[in-house]
Write a protein that holds these residues in place. Structure first.
Motif, PDB file in Angstrom:
ATOM      1  N   THR A   6      18.646   8.071 -30.556  1.00 46.88           N
ATOM      2  CA  THR A   6      19.082   9.451 -30.619  1.00 46.88           C
ATOM      3  C   THR A   6      18.220  10.124 -29.499  1.00 46.88           C
ATOM      4  O   THR A   6      18.000  11.403 -29.221  1.00 46.88           O
ATOM      5  N   LEU A   7      17.320   9.467 -28.920  1.00 53.60           N
ATOM      6  CA  LEU A   7      16.412  10.216 -27.746  1.00 53.60           C
ATOM      7  C   LEU A   7      17.114  11.010 -26.718  1.00 53.60           C
ATOM      8  O   LEU A   7      16.640  11.905 -26.140  1.00 53.60           O
ATOM      9  N   PRO A   8      18.265  10.138 -26.269  1.00 49.58           N
ATOM     10  CA  PRO A   8      18.653  10.949 -25.104  1.00 49.58           C
ATOM     11  C   PRO A   8      19.429  12.308 -25.455  1.00 49.58           C
ATOM     12  O   PRO A   8      19.334  13.339 -24.895  1.00 49.58           O
ATOM     13  N   MET A   9      19.799  12.327 -26.977  1.00 46.88           N
ATOM     14  CA  MET A   9      20.149  13.900 -27.607  1.00 46.88           C
ATOM     15  C   MET A   9      18.830  14.672 -27.577  1.00 46.88           C
ATOM     16  O   MET A   9      18.946  15.820 -26.995  1.00 46.88           O
ATOM     17  N   LEU A  10      17.899  14.153 -27.940  1.00 50.00           N
ATOM     18  CA  LEU A  10      16.488  15.113 -28.028  1.00 50.00           C
ATOM     19  C   LEU A  10      16.073  15.599 -26.871  1.00 50.00           C
ATOM     20  O   LEU A  10      15.991  16.563 -26.667  1.00 50.00           O
ATOM     21  N   LEU A  11      15.981  14.610 -25.843  1.00 46.68           N
ATOM     22  CA  LEU A  11      15.472  15.035 -24.473  1.00 46.68           C
ATOM     23  C   LEU A  11      16.714  15.793 -23.696  1.00 46.68           C
ATOM     24  O   LEU A  11      16.063  16.580 -23.103  1.00 46.68           O
ATOM     25  N   GLY A  12      17.763  15.406 -23.781  1.00 47.88           N
ATOM     26  CA  GLY A  12      18.711  16.225 -22.978  1.00 47.88           C
ATOM     27  C   GLY A  12      18.875  17.709 -23.753  1.00 47.88           C
ATOM     28  O   GLY A  12      18.809  18.676 -22.780  1.00 47.88           O
ATOM     29  N   TYR A  13      18.863  17.739 -24.895  1.00 46.53           N
ATOM     30  CA  TYR A  13      18.871  19.282 -25.539  1.00 46.53           C
ATOM     31  C   TYR A  13      17.707  19.961 -25.179  1.00 46.53           C
ATOM     32  O   TYR A  13      17.705  21.104 -25.110  1.00 46.53           O
ATOM     33  N   PHE A  14      16.492  19.322 -25.085  1.00 42.47           N
ATOM     34  CA  PHE A  14      15.277  19.991 -24.765  1.00 42.47           C
ATOM     35  C   PHE A  14      15.201  20.355 -23.528  1.00 42.47           C
ATOM     36  O   PHE A  14      14.700  21.507 -23.043  1.00 42.47           O
ATOM     37  N   VAL A  36      30.894  21.683 -34.361  1.00 41.66           N
ATOM     38  CA  VAL A  36      30.641  20.234 -33.901  1.00 41.66           C
ATOM     39  C   VAL A  36      31.351  20.054 -32.683  1.00 41.66           C
ATOM     40  O   VAL A  36      31.139  18.849 -31.866  1.00 41.66           O
ATOM     41  N   SER A  37      32.404  20.716 -32.065  1.00 38.56           N
ATOM     42  CA  SER A  37      33.215  20.478 -31.227  1.00 38.56           C
ATOM     43  C   SER A  37      32.160  20.597 -29.876  1.00 38.56           C
ATOM     44  O   SER A  37      32.480  19.912 -28.756  1.00 38.56           O
ATOM     45  N   GLY A  38      31.376  21.347 -29.834  1.00 40.11           N
ATOM     46  CA  GLY A  38      30.285  21.564 -28.686  1.00 40.11           C
ATOM     47  C   GLY A  38      30.885  21.952 -27.425  1.00 40.11           C
ATOM     48  O   GLY A  38      31.558  22.541 -27.446  1.00 40.11           O
ATOM     49  N   ASN A  39      30.014  21.517 -26.611  1.00 36.95           N
ATOM     50  CA  ASN A  39      30.394  21.680 -25.187  1.00 36.95           C
ATOM     51  C   ASN A  39      29.916  20.433 -24.148  1.00 36.95           C
ATOM     52  O   ASN A  39      29.661  19.327 -24.672  1.00 36.95           O
ATOM     53  N   MET A  40      30.291  20.676 -22.944  1.00 40.36           N
ATOM     54  CA  MET A  40      30.103  19.526 -21.969  1.00 40.36           C
ATOM     55  C   MET A  40      28.543  18.710 -22.084  1.00 40.36           C
ATOM     56  O   MET A  40      28.569  17.648 -22.328  1.00 40.36           O
ATOM     57  N   LYS A  72      25.075  13.608 -26.560  1.00 38.88           N
ATOM     58  CA  LYS A  72      25.555  12.842 -27.645  1.00 38.88           C
ATOM     59  C   LYS A  72      26.309  11.397 -27.542  1.00 38.88           C
ATOM     60  O   LYS A  72      25.851  10.350 -28.025  1.00 38.88           O
ATOM     61  N   ILE A  73      27.051  11.388 -26.475  1.00 35.11           N
ATOM     62  CA  ILE A  73      27.807  10.086 -26.028  1.00 35.11           C
ATOM     63  C   ILE A  73      26.777   9.393 -25.599  1.00 35.11           C
ATOM     64  O   ILE A  73      26.709   7.761 -25.756  1.00 35.11           O
ATOM     65  N   LEU A  74      25.974   9.561 -24.753  1.00 36.96           N
ATOM     66  CA  LEU A  74      24.827   8.657 -24.437  1.00 36.96           C
ATOM     67  C   LEU A  74      24.025   8.094 -25.396  1.00 36.96           C
ATOM     68  O   LEU A  74      23.654   6.961 -25.262  1.00 36.96           O
ATOM     69  N   SER A  75      23.659   8.813 -26.457  1.00 37.03           N
ATOM     70  CA  SER A  75      22.978   8.480 -27.704  1.00 37.03           C
ATOM     71  C   SER A  75      23.784   7.278 -28.168  1.00 37.03           C
ATOM     72  O   SER A  75      23.299   6.371 -28.581  1.00 37.03           O
ATOM     73  N   ILE A  76      25.199   7.663 -28.528  1.00 39.00           N
ATOM     74  CA  ILE A  76      25.937   6.589 -29.083  1.00 39.00           C
ATOM     75  C   ILE A  76      26.051   5.318 -28.239  1.00 39.00           C
ATOM     76  O   ILE A  76      25.754   4.298 -29.065  1.00 39.00           O
TER      77      ILE A  76
END
Length: 261
Positions: A89-97, A215-219, A225-229
């Motif tokens: 899940t690092l892509p989520m953490l770093l991307g969101y940061f 949870v539907s989120g945005n781009m 999230k997809i990168l983490s998956i």
């Protein structure tokens, strides 16, 4: 009576009892404990523990010789589950940061409920009991085991949307998320901790960063999230190939297994 028929009857009865106890008494228990203790977080945990009792009873009836921690798959390595989930899940953490700001204020009791308590108990109920028991102890394949549990899991998250578009997006995302968590759980040697920590980290990052109201989120929220998956899938497959372990889920057991797991 045929053992298979008996198994499914008891299993369905047990989950039905749980479902109605949860539906009619979860909020009442939660409110009672909250008023008694003053803690919303504690009330949430207690309500889950009480409503899960029918599931535990049913598992002991069906599998009297097996330990509950084994049936719920929490006897596996916590460290392995944590490390796979955190790295994945690092892509989520770093991307969101990078792309999102931290929320201005945090209600720690709500954060505990959404990021720890709910992921833990939802994985126990849906992935370990409802989906995992069917896949591990019957001849049902991956899709046939995961279908109903994932549909129910998705339905439970519809409260987050209001419009038809939002409801559709939330349903599809949570349904596919449930299938994904199930795949990870099965492919990591039925280590539920991997799915628990994945669920935990994904919820946590969504909560502490100002990503979206539902949870539907945005781009960008969904992109990371997809990168983490994709990274998690790659990690799981790489680890299995490195250790020369065949994949649990193949085309041959999507619907019916040739032999029980």
């Amino acid at each position: 009576m045929n053992k298979t028929i008996s198994f499914f009857l008891i299993f369905i009865l047990g989950f039905s009892v749980y479902y109605f106890v949860d539906l009619f008494y979860f909020k009442s228990i939660q409110t009672f404990v909250k008023e008694l203790s003053g803690s919303k977080a504690l009330a949430h945990v207690v309500a889950y523990c009480v409503t899960m009792v029918p599931l535990i009873i049913i598992l002991k009836i069906i599998f009297p010789e097996k330990k509950i921690i084994s049936l719920f798959s929490i006897n596996k390595s916590v460290l392995k589950g944590f490390s796979t989930a955190f790295i994945g899940t690092l892509p989520m953490l770093l991307g969101y940061f990078i792309y999102f700001k931290l929320v201005q204020s945090i209600n720690f009791q709500s954060l505990f409920i959404n990021s720890i308590s709910s992921p833990f108990f939802e994985e126990l109920i849906f992935r370990a009991f409802l989906i995992g028991t069917l896949y591990r102890f019957t001849r049902l394949g991956f899709i046939t085991s995961a279908l109903f549990g994932s549909l129910l899991f998705a339905q439970m998250h519809l409260y987050q949307g209001s419009s038809f578009t939002q409801l559709t997006e939330i349903f599809l995302i949570t349904f596919l998320g449930s299938v994904f968590f199930s795949w990870v759980y099965f492919e990591t040697d039925f280590n539920l901790w991997t799915a628990i920590f994945l669920h935990l980290f994904m919820n946590l990052y969504w909560e502490i960063f100002n990503v979206s109201d539902n949870v539907s989120g945005n781009m960008y929220g969904n992109l990371f999230k997809i990168l983490s998956i994709l990274l998690i899938i790659a990690l799981v497959i790489y680890n299995k190939r490195r250790n020369k372990i065949p994949l649990q889920i193949t085309r041959k057991n999507l619907f019916i297994k040739t032999k029980q797991t």
